[in-house]
Scaffold this motif. Structure first.
Motif, PDB file in Angstrom:
ATOM      1  N   ALA A 123      -0.855   8.584  -1.277  1.00  9.35           N
ATOM      2  CA  ALA A 123      -1.966   8.127  -0.437  1.00  9.35           C
ATOM      3  C   ALA A 123      -2.218   9.078   0.708  1.00  9.35           C
ATOM      4  CB  ALA A 123      -1.640   6.735   0.125  1.00  9.35           C
ATOM      5  N   GLN A 124      -1.168   9.817   1.158  1.00  8.56           N
ATOM      6  CA  GLN A 124      -1.363  10.728   2.285  1.00  8.56           C
ATOM      7  C   GLN A 124      -2.232  11.916   1.919  1.00  8.56           C
ATOM      8  OE1 GLN A 124       2.567  10.765   2.403  1.00  8.56           O
ATOM      9  NE2 GLN A 124       2.971  12.185   0.763  1.00  8.56           N
ATOM     10  N   PHE A 125      -2.365  12.124   0.574  1.00  7.81           N
ATOM     11  CA  PHE A 125      -3.204  13.258   0.172  1.00  7.81           C
ATOM     12  C   PHE A 125      -4.660  12.833  -0.036  1.00  7.81           C
ATOM     13  CE2 PHE A 125       1.106  14.093  -1.455  1.00  7.81           C
ATOM     14  CZ  PHE A 125       1.395  15.205  -0.695  1.00  7.81           C
ATOM     15  N   ARG A 126      -4.953  11.460   0.059  1.00  5.89           N
ATOM     16  CA  ARG A 126      -6.326  10.998  -0.075  1.00  5.89           C
ATOM     17  C   ARG A 126      -6.784  10.454   1.259  1.00  5.89           C
ATOM     18  NH1 ARG A 126      -4.254   9.243  -5.108  1.00  5.89           N
ATOM     19  NH2 ARG A 126      -4.003   7.117  -4.364  1.00  5.89           N
ATOM     20  N   LYS A 127      -7.900  10.943   1.678  1.00  6.74           N
ATOM     21  CA  LYS A 127      -8.374  10.628   3.024  1.00  6.74           C
ATOM     22  C   LYS A 127      -8.620   9.127   3.198  1.00  6.74           C
ATOM     23  CE  LYS A 127     -11.816  12.038   6.434  1.00  6.74           C
ATOM     24  NZ  LYS A 127     -12.181  10.705   6.831  1.00  6.74           N
ATOM     25  N   ASN A 128      -9.248   8.441   2.204  1.00  8.07           N
ATOM     26  CA  ASN A 128      -9.558   7.008   2.338  1.00  8.07           C
ATOM     27  C   ASN A 128      -8.281   6.169   2.492  1.00  8.07           C
ATOM     28  OD1 ASN A 128     -12.269   7.488   2.130  1.00  8.07           O
ATOM     29  ND2 ASN A 128     -12.347   7.143  -0.095  1.00  8.07           N
ATOM     30  N   GLU A 129      -7.326   6.538   1.705  1.00 10.35           N
ATOM     31  CA  GLU A 129      -6.073   5.782   1.782  1.00 10.35           C
ATOM     32  C   GLU A 129      -5.387   6.016   3.117  1.00 10.35           C
ATOM     33  OE1 GLU A 129      -5.097   3.519  -0.172  1.00 10.35           O
ATOM     34  OE2 GLU A 129      -6.631   3.827  -1.704  1.00 10.35           O
ATOM     35  N   ARG A 130      -5.477   7.273   3.546  1.00  9.81           N
ATOM     36  CA  ARG A 130      -4.866   7.545   4.852  1.00  9.81           C
ATOM     37  C   ARG A 130      -5.577   6.754   5.953  1.00  9.81           C
ATOM     38  NH1 ARG A 130      -5.122  12.971   3.228  1.00  9.81           N
ATOM     39  NH2 ARG A 130      -6.769  13.348   4.801  1.00  9.81           N
ATOM     40  N   ASP A 131      -6.901   6.694   5.877  1.00  7.62           N
ATOM     41  CA  ASP A 131      -7.648   5.941   6.900  1.00  7.62           C
ATOM     42  C   ASP A 131      -7.295   4.439   6.855  1.00  7.62           C
ATOM     43  OD1 ASP A 131      -8.818   8.284   7.633  1.00  7.62           O
ATOM     44  OD2 ASP A 131     -10.687   7.937   6.485  1.00  7.62           O
ATOM     45  N   LYS A 132      -7.181   3.927   5.619  1.00  6.06           N
ATOM     46  CA  LYS A 132      -6.846   2.503   5.479  1.00  6.06           C
ATOM     47  C   LYS A 132      -5.447   2.203   6.027  1.00  6.06           C
ATOM     48  CE  LYS A 132      -6.608  -1.252   2.120  1.00  6.06           C
ATOM     49  NZ  LYS A 132      -6.724  -1.637   0.716  1.00  6.06           N
TER      50      LYS A 132
ATOM     51  N   SER B   3       0.838  -1.211   0.000  1.00  5.78           N
ATOM     52  CA  SER B   3       0.000   0.000   0.000  1.00  5.78           C
ATOM     53  C   SER B   3       0.859   1.243   0.000  1.00  5.78           C
ATOM     54  CB  SER B   3      -0.930  -0.032   1.219  1.00  5.78           C
ATOM     55  OG  SER B   3      -1.688   1.135   1.289  1.00  5.78           O
ATOM     56  N   ARG B   4       1.933   1.258   0.764  1.00  2.00           N
ATOM     57  CA  ARG B   4       2.804   2.434   0.836  1.00  2.00           C
ATOM     58  C   ARG B   4       3.558   2.652  -0.463  1.00  2.00           C
ATOM     59  NH1 ARG B   4       5.362   1.670   6.906  1.00  2.00           N
ATOM     60  NH2 ARG B   4       3.494   2.330   8.064  1.00  2.00           N
ATOM     61  N   LYS B   5       4.011   1.588  -1.054  1.00  2.00           N
ATOM     62  CA  LYS B   5       4.848   1.734  -2.241  1.00  2.00           C
ATOM     63  C   LYS B   5       4.028   2.132  -3.458  1.00  2.00           C
ATOM     64  CE  LYS B   5       8.298  -0.709  -4.956  1.00  2.00           C
ATOM     65  NZ  LYS B   5       9.082  -1.915  -5.118  1.00  2.00           N
ATOM     66  N   ASN B   6       2.865   1.534  -3.588  1.00  2.00           N
ATOM     67  CA  ASN B   6       2.075   1.767  -4.797  1.00  2.00           C
ATOM     68  C   ASN B   6       1.189   3.006  -4.703  1.00  2.00           C
ATOM     69  OD1 ASN B   6       3.215  -0.465  -5.794  1.00  2.00           O
ATOM     70  ND2 ASN B   6       1.456  -1.819  -5.506  1.00  2.00           N
ATOM     71  N   ASN B   7       1.125   3.609  -3.562  1.00  2.00           N
ATOM     72  CA  ASN B   7       0.270   4.792  -3.396  1.00  2.00           C
ATOM     73  C   ASN B   7       1.110   5.921  -2.806  1.00  2.00           C
ATOM     74  OD1 ASN B   7      -2.596   3.655  -3.976  1.00  2.00           O
ATOM     75  ND2 ASN B   7      -1.667   2.177  -2.560  1.00  2.00           N
ATOM     76  N   MET B   8       1.935   6.500  -3.683  1.00  5.15           N
ATOM     77  CA  MET B   8       2.859   7.535  -3.218  1.00  5.15           C
ATOM     78  C   MET B   8       2.109   8.760  -2.697  1.00  5.15           C
ATOM     79  SD  MET B   8       5.653   7.342  -6.248  1.00  5.15           S
ATOM     80  CE  MET B   8       6.590   8.674  -5.517  1.00  5.15           C
TER      81      MET B   8
ATOM     82  N   LYS C 159      -3.959   3.907   8.323  1.00  2.00           N
ATOM     83  CA  LYS C 159      -4.029   3.970   9.784  1.00  2.00           C
ATOM     84  C   LYS C 159      -4.625   2.685  10.346  1.00  2.00           C
ATOM     85  CE  LYS C 159      -4.467   9.024  10.225  1.00  2.00           C
ATOM     86  NZ  LYS C 159      -5.353  10.136  10.648  1.00  2.00           N
ATOM     87  N   LEU C 160      -5.643   2.155   9.641  1.00  2.00           N
ATOM     88  CA  LEU C 160      -6.278   0.923  10.113  1.00  2.00           C
ATOM     89  C   LEU C 160      -5.285  -0.246  10.095  1.00  2.00           C
ATOM     90  CD1 LEU C 160      -8.768  -0.637  11.042  1.00  2.00           C
ATOM     91  CD2 LEU C 160      -9.426  -0.919   8.637  1.00  2.00           C
ATOM     92  N   ILE C 161      -4.512  -0.336   9.019  1.00  2.00           N
ATOM     93  CA  ILE C 161      -3.507  -1.407   8.934  1.00  2.00           C
ATOM     94  C   ILE C 161      -2.500  -1.277  10.065  1.00  2.00           C
ATOM     95  CG2 ILE C 161      -1.585  -2.288   7.547  1.00  2.00           C
ATOM     96  CD1 ILE C 161      -3.205  -1.664   5.067  1.00  2.00           C
ATOM     97  N   ASP C 162      -2.074  -0.029  10.305  1.00  2.00           N
ATOM     98  CA  ASP C 162      -1.121   0.177  11.396  1.00  2.00           C
ATOM     99  C   ASP C 162      -1.731  -0.198  12.729  1.00  2.00           C
ATOM    100  OD1 ASP C 162       0.742   1.030   9.570  1.00  2.00           O
ATOM    101  OD2 ASP C 162       0.272   3.175   9.834  1.00  2.00           O
ATOM    102  N   THR C 163      -3.005   0.180  12.892  1.00  2.00           N
ATOM    103  CA  THR C 163      -3.685  -0.133  14.159  1.00  2.00           C
ATOM    104  C   THR C 163      -3.817  -1.642  14.342  1.00  2.00           C
ATOM    105  OG1 THR C 163      -4.945   1.925  14.006  1.00  2.00           O
ATOM    106  CG2 THR C 163      -5.767   0.231  15.503  1.00  2.00           C
TER     107      THR C 163
END
Length: 745
Positions: free
Chosen positions: A716-725, A709-714, A727-731
């Motif tokens: 992702a921090q600018f899209r809220k859904n990706e950021r939430d996902k 997810s991190r590599k393919n979505n450079m 965060k969920l993975i980290d959680t």
């Protein structure tokens, strides 16, 4: 006074003168008469002198005749002595010498020629001793050279007696024609004082032409002329040197015994080598036994026993050494028969042979080993040449032939029409019959060993157990472990060993029939064939499991997942479809296998497939994967579950086979449905929906998806859904680590 006597004096002178004249006349007459007498008596004197000489000569002649009458017997005896010695009639010569010395020579001892004879008597005695000793040496040398012939004849005679005994057992009315030992000695008792030149000159061995097979074999002692021994013994006895002779004879025979007991280095190569060795030993002791019974003390029982003990120990040691080189069971069997004949022959002459029979029990173990080696090759050839296919039969004759070779009963198979097939392959009847042949071979060795039926039965059973548990077992194991063996062959081996296991009871009956010892008898050894065939079957089963797993691994090597794909697949991977097809066809072959074997193989294959798929998903080389890749992987697992539900092998309860894939199913459902809340909430509870999911496994797979997810979505921090996902993975990862740490604590 003078005148008075003068006349008388004159007269006396005158008379004296007259007397002188007459005296002269008388003298002349006497002289003349004497001359005439001498002349006339001269012839008489000559005749008287001649008569005197004649009478003297007559007296001398008479005395000479008397002396010659005394000397002539001496000379005749001396001449006889010389003639006897010239013709080598030494014992009569010794008798003649005794008569000459003690009877005749004392009567004429004052003659010089008699003194010469007396002086020669010790020399003649020594000459007789030397010549008789020379004859004895020739005799000893001859019997040493001909011992094998003597022994061969004795053993042939013993063999004839044994054959005759066997005939008597079969036909009790047939009487034995064999002469007793006492009669045998009577045959060749020699007249010691025989004067026959032939008996005197004989070297000790009589010439005997080869007998025809149907003619009676001559007694062993009939071949030997013992007169040189007897003569020498009597000569030395008469000469007072019997002890010297006895010591010499025994010493020489001991030396010969050591030579006879020294086996040739290549004796083990052929049976003739052993036979010649035994013949020489038998010949030696046959001679000694005869000497023991026909002489007074030349040899005694203690001496014979001492020689026999030495011979027995050396013979047994030689047999142990040389028989150990033998690898041919037929040669070992022939050797055993030869040893039995050797022992029986010597036993007839009173020699104890128990140690020989004890040694035969040692050779029996070696015989068993050579048999095992031979049958190892036989089994190997049978197993290598087998086609591992059920035996097809197209006629009743072929069917009965197989049934005759192997005890098999199957009512259903009998009802089937021809052509039909036996469930086992050809190696089953072949192996079964070879086991019976092995038992027969063991029985052959036990013959004539004076063993009880129980001992024979125990020997056969122990040897057969070694054949089953070691030789046959190793042969089966080697076939099973062969690299190029296929599943079909392994399946057939399991079927074959199952039928061989069932046939063990018939082998028990077979042994019982030939030994007449019931299996219920105390201490009867049981056959371990059941264990052997079970072990082989289990090894084949394990090999099937291993083989199946290797085939599965080969298919899995063809797997080519695109772990970074974002596309959702619609069908299972090609490699897996091929793998499932292979498994279906393979398990279809398992129809003749015992149910548990087929079920275990199927369950083992499914478990191995599930484990391999799990390892494929979690292997370190797969550092990143996408949800699309998981979807494709999920389709493959569903294909596996579909295969498990289809019941490839009958006998499983519902969903039992699917449980092999339960770990994969719960893991994939957890990620595809993203049902972390349920997993984290119910973790550790028996009713948890994802009970089979290990948090370590889940964390490993989650880390692979997070990296992706991190590599393919450079951005992702600018899209809220990706950021939430993210965060969920980290959680979730944090909570999984917490579960892992709490579990370890």
């Amino acid at each position: 006074m003078c005148n008075f006597h003068y006349q008388g004096f004159v007269d006396s002178i005158t008379e004296l003168l007259k007397v002188r004249g007459e005296a002269q006349k008388l003298k002349n007459q006497v002289t003349d008469t004497n001359r005439k007498l001498q002349h006339e008596g001269k012839e008489l004197v000559i005749a008287m002198e001649e008569l005197k000489q004649c009478r003297l000569q007559q007296r001398n002649i008479s005395a000479t005749v008397d002396k010659l009458m005394l000397c002539l017997p001496v000379l005749e005896m001396y001449s006889k002595l010389r003639e006897q010695m010239k013709t080598k009639r030494h014992y009569p010569a010794l008798k003649t010498l005794e008569h000459l010395e003690h009877t005749y020579l004392p009567q004429v001892s004052h003659y010089r020629f008699c003194k010469v004879m007396v002086d020669n008597i010790p020399k003649l005695r020594e000459e007789i001793k030397d010549v008789s000793m020379s004859d004895l040496k020739d005799f000893l040398e001859s019997i040493r050279k001909h011992s094998d012939k003597i022994g061969e004849t004795a053993m042939k005679q013993a063999q004839q007696q044994r054959n005759l005994d066997n005939i008597i057992l079969q036909q009790p009315r047939i009487g034995s024609k064999r002469k007793s030992k006492k009669e045998a000695y009577t045959i060749f008792d020699t007249e010691i004082e025989s004067t026959s030149p032939k008996s005197e000159q004989d070297s000790g061995i009589l010439d005997v032409e080869d007998e025809e097979d149907d003619e009676e074999v001559p007694g062993a002692q009939d071949l030997v002329d013992f007169s040189p021994v007897y003569r020498c013994l009597h000569i030395y006895s008469v000469l007072g040197a019997r002890e010297t002779f006895e010591n010499y004879y025994r010493k020489q025979r001991r030396k010969q015994a050591r030579l006879v007991l020294q086996p040739p280095s290549n004796m083990h190569e052929t049976l003739d080598g052993y036979r010649k060795y035994f013949n020489q030993i038998v010949g030696f002791f046959v001679v000694e036994d005869h000497i023991l019974h026909t002489t007074q003390g030349l040899v005694n029982r203690a001496y014979i026993d001492e020689l026999w003990e030495m011979a027995l120990s050396k013979t047994i040691a030689a047999l142990r050494t040389h028989s150990s080189y033998c690898s041919d069971p037929n040669l070992v069997l022939d050797l055993k028969n030869l040893i039995v004949l050797f022992a029986d022959t010597l036993q007839v002459y009173g020699f104890p042979v128990n140690q020989l029979f004890d040694m035969l029990l040692e050779i029996r173990d070696q015989y068993s080993e050579t048999l095992l080696k031979k049958w190892s090759g036989i089994f190997r050839n049978i197993l290598d040449s087998d086609n591992y296919s059920p035996i097809p039969v197209t006629s009743e004759e072929m069917y009965k032939k197989v049934i005759g070779q192997f005890p098999f009963q199957d009512a259903e198979l009998e009802k089937q029409p021809f052509p039909k097939k036996f469930p086992f392959s050809e190696f089953v009847p072949k192996v079964y019959n070879q086991i019976k042949e092995f038992i027969y071979a063991c029985l052959k060795f036990s013959e004539d060993l004076h063993l009880s039926s129980t001992e024979v039965d125990d020997m056969i059973r122990k040897s057969t157990n070694l054949l089953l548990t070691r030789t046959l077992s190793n042969s089966l194991q080697n076939v099973i472990k062969r690299k190029n063996i296929g599943l079909t062959e392994l399946v057939q081996i399991i079927i074959n060993t199952t039928h061989l296991e069932k046939s063990c009871k018939y082998l028990e009956e077979f042994i019982t029939n030939i030994t007449n010892v019931l299996p219920e008898t105390v201490h009867t050894t049981k056959l371990y064939g059941t264990t052997t065939f079970k072990d082989a079957r289990h090894a084949a089963e394990e090999e099937i499991y291993t083989n199946l797993n290797q085939k599965i691994d080969q298919f899995l090597q063809l797997a080519d997942y695109d772990w970074m794909t974002g596309d959702l697949g619609s069908k299972a991977s090609d490699y897996l479809v091929d793998l499932i097809a292979f498994l279906r066809s393979t398990f279809a072959v398992f129809t003749h296998l015992p149910g548990k074997v087929a079920q275990t193989a199927c369950m083992s294959a499914c478990k191995h497939l599930a484990t391999s798929l799990m390892q494929l998903l979690l292997e370190a080389e797969v550092r990143q994967l996408t949800l699309g890749a998981l979807q494709q992987f999920n389709l493959d697992v569903r294909e596996c579950e579909q295969f498990a539900r289809s019941g490839p092998v009958p006998g499983f309860q519902e969903d039992t086979l699917q449980l092999a894939f339960i770990d994969l199913r719960q893991l994939l459902d957890l990620f595809i449905q993203w049902d972390w809340s349920t997993y984290l909430a119910d973790y550790g509870q028996p009713t948890c929906k994802y009970l089979r999911v290990n948090p370590v496994t889940a964390l490993t797979l989650l880390e692979k998806m997070k990296d992706t997810s991190r590599k393919n979505n450079m951005f992702a921090q600018f899209r809220k859904n990706e950021r939430d996902k993210q965060k969920l993975i980290d959680t979730v990862a944090k909570q999984l680590r917490g579960l892992i740490s709490s579990h370890h604590s």
